[in-house]
Scaffold this motif. Structure first.
Motif, mmCIF file in Angstrom:
data_model
loop_
_atom_site.group_PDB
_atom_site.id
_atom_site.type_symbol
_atom_site.label_atom_id
_atom_site.label_comp_id
_atom_site.label_asym_id
_atom_site.label_seq_id
_atom_site.Cartn_x
_atom_site.Cartn_y
_atom_site.Cartn_z
ATOM 1 N N MET A 1 0.846 -1.174 0.000
ATOM 2 C CA MET A 1 0.000 0.000 0.000
ATOM 3 C C MET A 1 0.892 1.238 0.000
ATOM 4 S SD MET A 1 -3.158 0.509 2.432
ATOM 5 C CE MET A 1 -3.509 2.004 3.247
ATOM 6 N N PRO A 2 0.779 2.083 -1.004
ATOM 7 C CA PRO A 2 1.645 3.262 -1.092
ATOM 8 C C PRO A 2 1.488 4.189 0.110
ATOM 9 C CG PRO A 2 0.446 2.919 -3.137
ATOM 10 C CD PRO A 2 -0.111 1.956 -2.134
ATOM 11 N N LEU A 3 2.559 4.884 0.424
ATOM 12 C CA LEU A 3 2.516 5.852 1.507
ATOM 13 C C LEU A 3 1.611 7.012 1.121
ATOM 14 C CD1 LEU A 3 6.292 6.083 2.503
ATOM 15 C CD2 LEU A 3 4.482 4.823 3.654
ATOM 16 N N GLU A 4 0.890 7.517 2.089
ATOM 17 C CA GLU A 4 0.017 8.661 1.853
ATOM 18 C C GLU A 4 0.402 9.772 2.802
ATOM 19 O OE1 GLU A 4 -4.066 7.525 2.157
ATOM 20 O OE2 GLU A 4 -3.901 6.003 0.601
ATOM 21 N N GLY A 5 0.205 10.984 2.345
ATOM 22 C CA GLY A 5 0.486 12.132 3.190
ATOM 23 C C GLY A 5 1.001 13.293 2.369
ATOM 24 N N VAL A 6 1.325 14.339 3.064
ATOM 25 C CA VAL A 6 1.828 15.559 2.444
ATOM 26 C C VAL A 6 3.348 15.484 2.410
ATOM 27 C CG1 VAL A 6 1.987 18.069 2.681
ATOM 28 C CG2 VAL A 6 -0.146 16.888 3.259
ATOM 29 N N TYR A 7 3.913 15.697 1.224
ATOM 30 C CA TYR A 7 5.371 15.692 1.080
ATOM 31 C C TYR A 7 5.927 17.048 1.461
ATOM 32 C CZ TYR A 7 9.891 15.984 -1.304
ATOM 33 O OH TYR A 7 11.216 16.188 -1.603
ATOM 34 N N GLU A 8 6.921 17.033 2.316
ATOM 35 C CA GLU A 8 7.630 18.261 2.675
ATOM 36 C C GLU A 8 9.089 18.102 2.255
ATOM 37 O OE1 GLU A 8 8.808 20.747 6.613
ATOM 38 O OE2 GLU A 8 6.700 20.204 6.344
ATOM 39 N N PRO A 9 9.503 18.848 1.218
ATOM 40 C CA PRO A 9 10.888 18.744 0.746
ATOM 41 C C PRO A 9 11.895 19.100 1.842
ATOM 42 C CG PRO A 9 9.538 19.954 -0.825
ATOM 43 C CD PRO A 9 8.718 19.772 0.422
ATOM 44 N N SER A 10 13.090 18.579 1.689
ATOM 45 C CA SER A 10 14.166 18.872 2.630
ATOM 46 C C SER A 10 14.418 20.372 2.680
ATOM 47 C CB SER A 10 15.450 18.159 2.177
ATOM 48 O OG SER A 10 16.536 18.574 2.979
ATOM 49 N N PRO A 11 14.674 20.899 3.871
ATOM 50 C CA PRO A 11 15.023 22.320 3.958
ATOM 51 C C PRO A 11 16.417 22.607 3.379
ATOM 52 C CG PRO A 11 15.137 21.301 6.117
ATOM 53 C CD PRO A 11 14.590 20.270 5.174
ATOM 54 N N TRP A 12 17.200 21.554 3.204
ATOM 55 C CA TRP A 12 18.523 21.718 2.607
ATOM 56 C C TRP A 12 18.345 21.635 1.096
ATOM 57 C CZ3 TRP A 12 23.145 17.939 2.294
ATOM 58 C CH2 TRP A 12 24.308 18.653 2.010
ATOM 59 N N GLU A 13 18.466 22.761 0.434
ATOM 60 C CA GLU A 13 18.133 22.894 -0.987
ATOM 61 C C GLU A 13 18.806 21.869 -1.906
ATOM 62 O OE1 GLU A 13 18.100 26.428 -4.246
ATOM 63 O OE2 GLU A 13 17.604 26.945 -2.172
ATOM 64 N N PRO A 14 20.108 21.566 -1.739
ATOM 65 C CA PRO A 14 20.698 20.574 -2.650
ATOM 66 C C PRO A 14 20.002 19.210 -2.600
ATOM 67 C CG PRO A 14 22.420 21.748 -1.483
ATOM 68 C CD PRO A 14 21.116 22.151 -0.860
ATOM 69 N N ILE A 15 19.533 18.807 -1.431
ATOM 70 C CA ILE A 15 18.828 17.528 -1.300
ATOM 71 C C ILE A 15 17.464 17.622 -1.975
ATOM 72 C CG2 ILE A 15 17.765 15.904 0.323
ATOM 73 C CD1 ILE A 15 20.835 15.699 0.182
ATOM 74 N N ALA A 16 16.731 18.688 -1.712
ATOM 75 C CA ALA A 16 15.411 18.870 -2.332
ATOM 76 C C ALA A 16 15.532 18.895 -3.851
ATOM 77 C CB ALA A 16 14.762 20.154 -1.823
ATOM 78 N N GLU A 17 16.554 19.560 -4.372
ATOM 79 C CA GLU A 17 16.747 19.638 -5.823
ATOM 80 C C GLU A 17 17.103 18.275 -6.413
ATOM 81 O OE1 GLU A 17 19.700 22.703 -6.290
ATOM 82 O OE2 GLU A 17 18.216 24.303 -5.985
ATOM 83 N N GLN A 18 17.943 17.515 -5.712
ATOM 84 C CA GLN A 18 18.311 16.199 -6.227
ATOM 85 C C GLN A 18 17.102 15.271 -6.260
ATOM 86 O OE1 GLN A 18 21.719 14.236 -4.607
ATOM 87 N NE2 GLN A 18 21.559 12.582 -6.079
ATOM 88 N N VAL A 19 16.299 15.288 -5.216
ATOM 89 C CA VAL A 19 15.092 14.455 -5.181
ATOM 90 C C VAL A 19 14.171 14.831 -6.344
ATOM 91 C CG1 VAL A 19 12.973 13.968 -3.891
ATOM 92 C CG2 VAL A 19 15.182 13.924 -2.717
ATOM 93 N N ALA A 20 13.953 16.124 -6.542
ATOM 94 C CA ALA A 20 13.065 16.581 -7.622
ATOM 95 C C ALA A 20 13.595 16.147 -8.987
ATOM 96 C CB ALA A 20 12.899 18.100 -7.565
ATOM 97 N N LEU A 21 14.895 16.285 -9.210
ATOM 98 C CA LEU A 21 15.495 15.896 -10.479
ATOM 99 C C LEU A 21 15.372 14.388 -10.691
ATOM 100 C CD1 LEU A 21 17.121 16.675 -13.010
ATOM 101 C CD2 LEU A 21 19.206 16.373 -11.636
ATOM 102 N N TYR A 22 15.701 13.619 -9.672
ATOM 103 C CA TYR A 22 15.624 12.152 -9.751
ATOM 104 C C TYR A 22 14.199 11.717 -10.091
ATOM 105 C CZ TYR A 22 16.724 7.299 -8.414
ATOM 106 O OH TYR A 22 16.934 5.934 -8.407
ATOM 107 N N GLU A 23 13.240 12.237 -9.331
ATOM 108 C CA GLU A 23 11.854 11.814 -9.534
ATOM 109 C C GLU A 23 11.307 12.262 -10.889
ATOM 110 O OE1 GLU A 23 9.914 11.125 -5.229
ATOM 111 O OE2 GLU A 23 9.830 13.198 -5.947
ATOM 112 N N SER A 24 11.667 13.449 -11.341
ATOM 113 C CA SER A 24 11.124 13.951 -12.605
ATOM 114 C C SER A 24 11.705 13.238 -13.825
ATOM 115 C CB SER A 24 11.342 15.463 -12.728
ATOM 116 O OG SER A 24 12.719 15.750 -12.879
ATOM 117 N N THR A 25 12.834 12.553 -13.657
ATOM 118 C CA THR A 25 13.465 11.846 -14.775
ATOM 119 C C THR A 25 13.517 10.342 -14.550
ATOM 120 O OG1 THR A 25 15.710 12.039 -13.868
ATOM 121 C CG2 THR A 25 14.917 13.861 -15.273
ATOM 122 N N ASP A 26 12.815 9.849 -13.529
ATOM 123 C CA ASP A 26 12.849 8.424 -13.163
ATOM 124 C C ASP A 26 14.279 7.944 -12.960
ATOM 125 O OD1 ASP A 26 10.132 7.988 -12.989
ATOM 126 O OD2 ASP A 26 9.934 7.395 -15.085
#
Length: 145
Positions: A1-26
């Motif tokens: 069962m997939p996780l449910e909830g509100v995603y809160e990106p990391s306050p450390w910008e390089p981590i938030a950017e890497q996650v966004a890039l990874y997810e947007s390009t699989d």
């Protein structure tokens, strides 16, 4: 069962950017973390109950994965360690594949076996353990049925 909830990106910008890039390009882009292969771990915040996403070094035996709370040998564990202890149901994205897992902290022989595999992928894990007095936690992620 997939996780449910509100995603809160990391306050450390390089981590938030890497996650966004990874997810947007699989994982086609953003799959390198500090010079090693990575996955994205999604956990539920122990206090906030918000979804947290963390890039971590990719360590697998082909079916299970391992995540290591090294934080570069810092004196304290990363926040996601507390999340896994409180909420062991996690999601892991490896490239385009997302799957649910159950995490448990490994000790003894199980930890030693996985640690050796992890150190082959990322040799600095041994240095990190030597540089801190805390015992660095290792979690095995087993696929959910």
């Amino acid at each position: 069962m997939p996780l449910e909830g509100v995603y809160e990106p990391s306050p450390w910008e390089p981590i938030a950017e890497q996650v966004a890039l990874y997810e947007s390009t699989d994982g086609v882009e953003g799959s390198d973390f500090m010079g090693g292969p990575c996955i994205i771990l999604t956990s539920v915040g122990a206090k906030s109950a918000k979804l947290r996403k963390t890039p971590l070094i990719r360590i697998t035996d082909g079916s299970s994965y391992v995540v290591i709370g090294s934080m570069g040998g810092a004196p304290t564990s990363p926040e996601w360690v507390h999340n896994l202890r409180a909420n062991p149901h996690v999601e892991l994205q490896d490239g385009a594949i997302r799957r649910d897992y159950t995490a448990h902290q490994a000790d003894g022989e199980e930890k030693s076996r996985w640690w050796a595999i992890a150190a082959d992928v990322w040799p600095d894990y041994d240095k990190y353990q030597q540089s801190t007095e805390r015992i660095i936690p290792l979690f095995v992620l087993t696929p959910c049925a």
